[in-house]
Write a protein that holds these residues in place. Structure first.
Motif, PDB file in Angstrom:
ATOM      1  N   GLY A   1      61.429  13.136  81.479  1.00 16.01           N
ATOM      2  CA  GLY A   1      61.631  12.839  82.830  1.00 16.01           C
ATOM      3  C   GLY A   1      63.008  13.453  83.197  1.00 16.01           C
ATOM      4  N   LEU A   2      63.975  13.490  82.251  1.00  7.13           N
ATOM      5  CA  LEU A   2      65.460  14.297  82.695  1.00  7.13           C
ATOM      6  C   LEU A   2      65.146  15.692  82.845  1.00  7.13           C
ATOM      7  CD1 LEU A   2      67.641  12.264  80.375  1.00  7.13           C
ATOM      8  CD2 LEU A   2      67.457  12.242  82.912  1.00  7.13           C
ATOM      9  N   ARG A   3      64.245  16.224  81.694  1.00  5.19           N
ATOM     10  CA  ARG A   3      63.703  17.737  82.095  1.00  5.19           C
ATOM     11  C   ARG A   3      63.207  17.996  83.203  1.00  5.19           C
ATOM     12  NH1 ARG A   3      63.284  17.173  76.403  1.00  5.19           N
ATOM     13  NH2 ARG A   3      61.026  16.492  76.701  1.00  5.19           N
ATOM     14  N   GLU A   4      62.162  17.163  83.625  1.00  7.64           N
ATOM     15  CA  GLU A   4      61.552  17.534  84.691  1.00  7.64           C
ATOM     16  C   GLU A   4      62.415  17.562  86.002  1.00  7.64           C
ATOM     17  OE1 GLU A   4      58.172  15.001  87.435  1.00  7.64           O
ATOM     18  OE2 GLU A   4      57.925  15.139  85.385  1.00  7.64           O
TER      19      GLU A   4
END
Length: 78
Positions: A71-74
């Motif tokens: 989710g953080l990468r997205e």
């Protein structure tokens, strides 16, 4: 800009200095109340009156950690 405040000092209710080379003694039964990834930290904080959430991420729950990082990468690459 960093502020230097010499009049402020860290205060703890139960100061126990760490002594290099001296083993940390903790009752295994007390440690068992906390998840292994952060058992010592939770034990230490709990003894000082802080509550530590059992829902924190840890390497004992790799699927939750992977989901967070995905989710953080997205979000980062939006």
């Amino acid at each position: 800009m960093a502020h230097h405040r010499p009049h402020l000092r860290l205060r703890t209710r139960h100061p126990h200095p760490a002594v290099p080379g001296r083993p940390l003694t903790a009752d295994p039964a007390e440690l068992a109340a906390f998840r292994p990834p952060y058992a010592f930290l939770a034990w230490h904080l709990n003894r000082r009156g802080y509550q530590v959430s059992p829902d924190l991420l840890g390497d004992d729950q790799p699927e939750r950690t992977a989901q967070l990082y995905a989710g953080l990468r997205e979000w980062l690459h939006g």
